[in-house]
Design a protein around this motif. Structure first.
Motif, PDB file in Angstrom:
ATOM      1  N   ASP A 418      78.727 -13.806  -4.866  1.00  7.38           N
ATOM      2  CA  ASP A 418      79.108 -14.949  -4.015  1.00  7.38           C
ATOM      3  C   ASP A 418      78.195 -15.033  -2.798  1.00  7.38           C
ATOM      4  N   MET A 421      74.827 -16.223  -3.998  1.00  9.82           N
ATOM      5  CA  MET A 421      74.890 -17.651  -4.302  1.00  9.82           C
ATOM      6  C   MET A 421      74.908 -18.480  -3.031  1.00  9.82           C
ATOM      7  N   GLU A 422      75.622 -17.949  -2.016  1.00 11.00           N
ATOM      8  CA  GLU A 422      75.649 -18.656  -0.737  1.00 11.00           C
ATOM      9  C   GLU A 422      74.247 -18.697  -0.127  1.00 11.00           C
ATOM     10  N   ILE A 424      71.407 -18.531  -1.782  1.00 11.26           N
ATOM     11  CA  ILE A 424      70.616 -19.482  -2.575  1.00 11.26           C
ATOM     12  C   ILE A 424      70.945 -20.913  -2.167  1.00 11.26           C
ATOM     13  N   LYS A 425      72.236 -21.164  -1.980  1.00  7.12           N
ATOM     14  CA  LYS A 425      72.637 -22.516  -1.603  1.00  7.12           C
ATOM     15  C   LYS A 425      72.054 -22.902  -0.245  1.00  7.12           C
ATOM     16  N   ASN A 426      72.122 -21.930   0.702  1.00  4.39           N
ATOM     17  CA  ASN A 426      71.557 -22.209   2.028  1.00  4.39           C
ATOM     18  C   ASN A 426      70.047 -22.440   1.937  1.00  4.39           C
ATOM     19  N   GLU A 428      68.381 -23.447  -0.705  1.00  9.89           N
ATOM     20  CA  GLU A 428      68.145 -24.734  -1.356  1.00  9.89           C
ATOM     21  C   GLU A 428      68.336 -25.881  -0.377  1.00  9.89           C
ATOM     22  N   THR A 429      69.386 -25.754   0.454  1.00  9.78           N
ATOM     23  CA  THR A 429      69.607 -26.804   1.464  1.00  9.78           C
ATOM     24  C   THR A 429      68.444 -26.860   2.442  1.00  9.78           C
ATOM     25  N   SER A 741      81.881 -23.994   1.363  1.00  8.15           N
ATOM     26  CA  SER A 741      80.914 -24.736   0.537  1.00  8.15           C
ATOM     27  C   SER A 741      81.660 -25.826  -0.222  1.00  8.15           C
ATOM     28  N   THR A 743      80.737 -28.415  -3.343  1.00 11.09           N
ATOM     29  CA  THR A 743      79.760 -28.734  -4.381  1.00 11.09           C
ATOM     30  C   THR A 743      80.254 -29.946  -5.178  1.00 11.09           C
ATOM     31  N   GLU A 897      67.047 -15.961  -5.423  1.00 12.76           N
ATOM     32  CA  GLU A 897      67.347 -16.179  -6.839  1.00 12.76           C
ATOM     33  C   GLU A 897      67.125 -14.928  -7.653  1.00 12.76           C
ATOM     34  N   CYS A 900      70.053 -12.703  -6.988  1.00  8.69           N
ATOM     35  CA  CYS A 900      71.265 -13.191  -7.651  1.00  8.69           C
ATOM     36  C   CYS A 900      71.215 -12.907  -9.148  1.00  8.69           C
TER      37      CYS A 900
END
Length: 1182
Positions: A418, A421-422, A424-426, A428-429, A741, A743, A897, A900
């Protein structure tokens, strides 16, 4: 006549039923009054006595009742009757047993003289003075109405309650009234002698006829007075087609019934007897009875009129029923004998079965020992199974400890994933934002660089134009100075005027040019706006088409649901149905694969369908196998059918325990929203998608409050909600250690037909609601589309107008130029000097304007060049920094990535270990449950065995002898059982023997009881028939004597002498009348020797004599005086009126074509009704 029932009980009586004052035959001084002989076996169930329940009895009685007199027989009998009376006994057919019993050798008729004396005494004691007649409260006819009946369009007749004389010429409707009474009250058409069927009575030229009879219904004994009121209206309608029907109406005109049975009950209740040939004597019957009938015919009229024939028919049926029942007695006696033989044999078997008691005692002892030996075996087995349970409990504890350790490791792995993934999400943002900034900076730099290049080129061109303009200005000034000197001498007024016109023309051309320049500036703006509107219109047309496709898709789904059409595999890849069939046909699988998973899942709430399809993704296309071998074989089949999105999941048969792992019951989870028919499918979805811990909240705001305001609810990992305004689109809300988050979940690749099953009713309701929403959205988009189309059309019109204005201005400019050219030509006619000066001045002004314009343009471009240089340097620096930042964030994303991916690989290993541990726990628990089940079943079985054994052994436990086992006891038990079976094979089982004796006793007693019952019923029926026949003979005797005495008395009213000769044995009735008072012969003359009036008068006397023995409240006679002279007519009329007045509560209807004379017309109880010819009525109406 008073009837008597089977048990000699008095039948109910009223004024409708005539009575016998005394029936004691031994009293010579008694006076006997006989009103009517009447059958108690009527169709009216209220008054009828049931004598037989057989259908043959009912059918025979119905056939006799519906029979009519045979006229051919009467005609054949007439010759013999006229020549010498009826046939002798030797010519008569042999009598039946019933006829012999009925007639009794006619001994009851041997006292004719005594009977006539008694009848004469009654007449002598009758008072001579008559008082006022009494009006009947009910049972009389008040009015008759005929519509389109016979030759009458409408015929209405109001009747008086007592005596009615209907007078009129032929064809006036006199006989139609009697015919209407007969037909309307249920009589047959043939009994009227006017037609063979009802349709023959419909007036010529009409299709339908209606008859209506109004019956008085008052007094205490009125018929259903609470329903009908004071009057009953019976209406009968019939047509040319043969259809017929009844309407029985109340006093208020309301229809109560349309059944003929109701009419028959009313007629029976009031004893109207419309089918009685002497009660309603039609014109033909009256003529035949009064003038042309023979002895036999008169006798038939007599016995039918006084109802003796009806009684005879009913008693004949009783006799036939009695004979049938007597014929059954020998058969029943034979049954009694056979039942006695069977009972004796059963008793013998019972005695022989008593010899096996000792063997049965030993047999019972072995049985008791055997059952308790088996109980001991089960107790030992139970102890072994309890030891297995203890071992399973220890294995469960160890497996749960290992499972808890593995689950903790999985939880830590999930937390790490988690966090990764957070990250990666940050990243990506961030990379999206940085990339956008870098691209924007690069675009700005390129744009500024191109712009400064254009500015430099423009600056150089402007500098060159400025230099050229300065040189031209200097040269023109020199030329103008030279020409002005030459022009001074040639200046005049016309030339000056022409110069002013030329100047004005140039000014107009300049103004038009300014308008053209201004108009040209508007063109690009209109074109730009038109392009924008076209772009918006193209976009909204695409949205409209997309929305139309969505509507068509939903409508198709609705139709398929309503028609239940389509394949369940339409939502999957092409070839899925072939794969399923191949799996069904494949025999190499150890366990048949389960799938596709979507086919085993039913969606309970269709509004979540698209979101859940996205959430579970390709796994809904997948299959579950339980072994590597099956997995390999399934992959081969999938490759054969070229399926690319069909995963194969490896599972086991051990069910996951979700106790304590689900959220509160107030939340809907994915698992609770689905109905899964296979636990393997459920377990795989739990493992891969944690469907038991993802809650569903349709309102986005509420979902955010639950997930982000305060602590996350227990056992909740994520929340799915529906996105505002987007059907099939949702959001996934996750809160992990303070990190929030959101999505989006779009339609994605699963926007076709659903793979999840759903209840057809709820799915249909959801699709219909979606269809309504889509249609509303479509209307909104379509409205915007129409607005843009209107805007596009308006802009198109504006562009056309702009082009038109531009063309007009250019045309004006050309015209102005032509005008200016003409002025210049006029100026050229002056001296050439003036024209050259003018041209130089114009060139001078243009050069001054150009120099000024190019100078300003050059200065502006120089300033702009400096500004653009500064902007380019800044943009270059910003682009460099943005690219560097993008490379940094991109490296961070790649690193996140990779991390992860490593964590997911590690989690997969841990997940496999968790699954194995969970499976191990489940296996242990199943083993434990299996052992516990065995123990419970063993305990239940043992308790049942003990409970079954106690009653067998008398409520106490039996000790098993030493060295005896259940097997040894069973062998002894079966050996003894075989001995008992051999004995039972010879005699039968004791239970069967006792049951046989009991049943045989019951059968014997039943047949004996049935025999006695038949004998008693036959005896009672025989006694009843005997009693009824005795009464019938009395009726025949008394009615005969009464009729003879009345006939003699009525003849004496005119001074005639005569006799009524009744021969019941030969069935003949004859008259002897002597009208001559001077004639002293004792025997009168035959009626054939009488004149027409004397014959008619004699027949009237006979009819009145018979009427005295009839009990109907209605008397009808048609054309009684047709052959009489005035004297006989007057006497007969007075005689009829006098006889009618003696009959209390009776209504008389007399029909005659002649006028009624004398004082009778003035009496209040006599009503004369005069009818006119229908043709005269028609003329009078006109």
């Amino acid at each position: 006549m008073p009837g008597r029932t089977i048990n000699n009980l008095e039948a109910e009586s009223s004024r409708k039923r005539p009575r016998i004052v005394s029936a004691d035959e031994d009293d010579d001084e008694q006076i006997i009054e006989v009103r009517e002989a009447r059958s108690s076996l009527r169709a009216d169930t209220r008054k009828r006595v049931r004598v037989s329940g057989t259908e043959s009895f009912k059918d025979a009685r119905r056939s006799i009742r519906e029979s009519t007199p045979d006229n051919s027989h009467i005609d054949d009998d007439a010759n013999g009757a006229d020549d010498g009376g009826a046939h002798s006994n030797s010519d008569s057919p042999l009598k039946t047993q019933y006829e012999v019993m009925r007639d009794g050798n006619f001994d009851h008729l041997r006292h004719e003289v005594v009977d006539d004396q008694r009848a004469t005494q009654r007449l002598r004691f009758r008072p001579n003075l008559l008082g006022d007649n009494a009006i009947a409260d009910n049972g009389i006819i008040e009015s008759i109405t005929c519509v389109n009946f016979m030759c009458h369009q409408r015929l209405h007749c109001e009747l008086g309650p007592l005596l009615n004389f209907i007078v009129g010429e032929n064809g006036s409707g006199k006989s139609a009234i009697l015919t209407a009474i007969t037909l309307c009250l249920g009589g047959k058409a043939s009994s009227t002698n006017r037609g063979g069927s009802l349709k023959s009575f419909v007036k010529e030229g009409c299709e339908r006829a209606v008859l209506s009879v109004k019956i008085k219904n008052q007094g205490q004994d009125a018929y259903k007075h609470d329903i009908y009121g004071d009057s009953i209206v019976v209406e009968r309608h019939f047509s040319k087609t043969g259809s017929s029907g009844f309407k029985i109406k109340t006093e208020m005109g309301q229809t109560y019934s349309t059944k003929k049975q109701e009419v028959e009950e009313i007629v029976e209740y009031y004893a109207l007897q419309v089918d009685n040939p002497l009660n309603v004597l039609s014109q033909d019957n009256a003529r035949q009875f009064l003038n042309a009938s023979t002895k036999t015919q008169k006798y038939k009229f007599f016995i039918e009129g006084v109802q003796l024939q009806q009684l005879d028919n009913d008693y004949r049926l009783i006799s036939e029923s009695l004979e049938q029942m007597k014929a059954k007695i020998p058969e029943q006696e034979d049954r009694v004998k056979r039942a006695k033989v069977v009972l004796d044999k059963a008793k013998q078997k019972k005695e022989a079965a008593e010899g096996h008691r000792q063997i049965r005692l030993k047999y019972r002892m072995l049985r008791n020992q055997l059952v308790w030996a088996r109980v001991a075996d089960e107790e030992a087995d139970l102890a072994k199974k309890k030891e297995k349970v203890a071992e399973a409990e220890a294995a469960i504890a160890e497996a749960e400890r290992v499972s808890a350790e593995k689950k903790e490791s999985l939880r830590l792995a999930d937390e790490k994933i988690d966090r990764a993934m957070e990250a990666i999400k940050n990243a990506e943002t961030d990379i999206g934002e940085v990339q956008q900034k870098a691209e924007e900076a690069s675009e700005v730099f390129k744009r500024l660089r191109d712009e400064i290049q254009r500015v430099i080129v423009d600056e150089r061109e402007a500098h060159q134009r400025l230099k050229n303009a300065a040189d031209n200005l200097k040269d023109i000034k020199q030329k103008v100075a030279v020409e002005e000197e030459h022009l001074k001498d040639s200046n005049g007024e016309a030339h000056s005027l022409m110069l002013r016109q030329s100047k004005d023309a140039r000014k107009r051309i300049e103004d038009i040019g300014k308008e053209i320049d201004h108009n040209k500036k508007q063109g690009p703006e209109l074109a730009k706006r038109q392009d924008e509107v076209r772009g918006l219109l193209a976009k909204i047309e695409g949205e409209t088409q997309q929305k139309r496709k969505e509507i068509d898709s939903v409508e198709t789904a609705i139709r398929e649901l309503e028609q239940k059409s389509g394949s369940p595999f339409d939502g999957y890849e092409a070839g899925m149905s072939n794969l399923v069939r191949a799996i069904d046909n494949e025999r190499r699988f150890e366990n048949k694969p389960i799938g596709p998973l979507g086919a085993h899942i039913q969606l309970l709430k269709p509004e979540w369908g698209s979101i859940l399809e996205q959430t579970m993704g390709n796994n809904l296309n997948g299959f579950i196998v339980t072994s590597k071998r099956d997995q390999k074989l399934l992959f081969e089949l999938i490759d054969r059918f070229k399926l690319r999105q069909c995963p194969v999941l490896l599972g086991n048969g051990h069910r996951l325990d979700l106790s304590g792992k689900e959220p509160d019951e107030s939340f809907d989870t994915i698992l609770r929203t689905l109905k899964i028919d296979n636990h393997l499918v459920r377990d795989q979805l739990v493992l891969h998608h944690t469907i038991e811990q993802i809650i569903l909240i349709s309102e986005r705001v509420k979902a955010q409050d639950v997930m982000f305001d305060g602590p996350v609810p227990r056992n909740v990992k994520a929340c799915l909600t529906i996105q505002d305004g987007g059907r099939g689109q949702g959001l996934r809300l996750v809160e992990n250690n303070g990190n929030i988050s959101t999505t989006p979940i779009g339609r994605g690749q699963f926007s076709g037909r659903p793979r999840l099953k759903a209840d057809s009713g709820s799915q249909l309701a959801f699709h219909r609601e979606s269809l309504r929403n889509l249609q509303t959205e479509y209307l909104t988009i379509d409205s915007e589309k129409r607005r843009l189309q209107q805007e596009s059309q308006r802009l198109k019109n504006d562009v056309n107008k702009w082009k038109k204005d531009q063309d007009n201005l250019e045309r004006k400019q050309r015209h102005a130029q032509v005008a200016a050219d003409k002025i210049e030509e006029e100026l050229d006619k002056f001296e050439g000097t003036d024209g050259r000066l003018q041209g130089l001045q114009v060139q001078l002004e243009e050069c001054i304007s150009q120099e000024k314009h190019h100078g300003m343009q050059y200065g502006a471009l120089a300033s702009k060049k400096e500004e653009k240089n500064a902007e380019v340097e800044g943009a270059r620096e910003r682009s460099r920094l943005a690219k560097a930042q993008f490379r940094e964030v991109e490296a961070r994303l790649v690193k996140a990535e990779d991390k992860c991916k490593r964590l997911k690989d590690a989690r997969h290993i841990v997940l496999t270990e968790v699954n194995e541990a969970v499976v191990r726990v489940d296996l242990c628990k199943e083993e434990m449950a299996r052992f516990l089940g065995k123990v419970e079943r063993q305990e239940v079985f043992l308790a049942g065995a003990i409970a079954q054994s106690l009653p067998v052994s008398g409520g106490q436990r039996i000790e098993v002898p030493e060295r005896e086992t259940s097997q040894s006891l069973e062998r002894k038990y079966h050996a003894l059982e075989q001995r008992l079976k051999e004995g039972e094979a010879r005699l039968g089982q004791d239970k069967d023997i006792f049951e046989l004796v009991t049943q045989a006793t019951k059968d014997y007693e039943k047949v004996v009881t049935d025999l006695k019952s038949i004998q008693e019923v036959n005896q009672g029926l025989h006694n009843t028939l005997k009693l009824r026949l005795e009464k019938w003979r009395k009726f025949q005797r008394y009615i005969s004597s009464q009729s003879r005495a009345n006939f003699i008395y009525l003849l004496s009213e005119r001074g005639f002498r005569g006799k009524l000769l009744l021969d019941h044995e030969r069935k003949a009735l004859d008259l002897q009348v002597e009208p001559d008072q001077t004639e002293k012969r004792a025997v009168g003359r035959n009626t054939k020797t009488l004149s027409g009036g004397e014959k008619s008068f004699s027949s009237i006397c006979l009819l009145l004599a018979i009427w005295e023995a009839m009990g109907s409240p209605l008397r009808c006679l048609d054309e009684f005086d047709v052959f009489m002279d005035n004297v006989n007519r007057a006497i007969s009329t007075n005689m009829l009126i006098t006889a009618a007045r003696r009959s209390v509560n009776r209504q008389y209807i007399f029909i005659t074509p002649n006028a009624i004379e004398g004082r009778n017309t003035l009496d209040k109880d006599v009503k004369i009704i005069r009818l006119t010819d229908p043709r005269q009525r028609t003329l009078a109406d006109h």
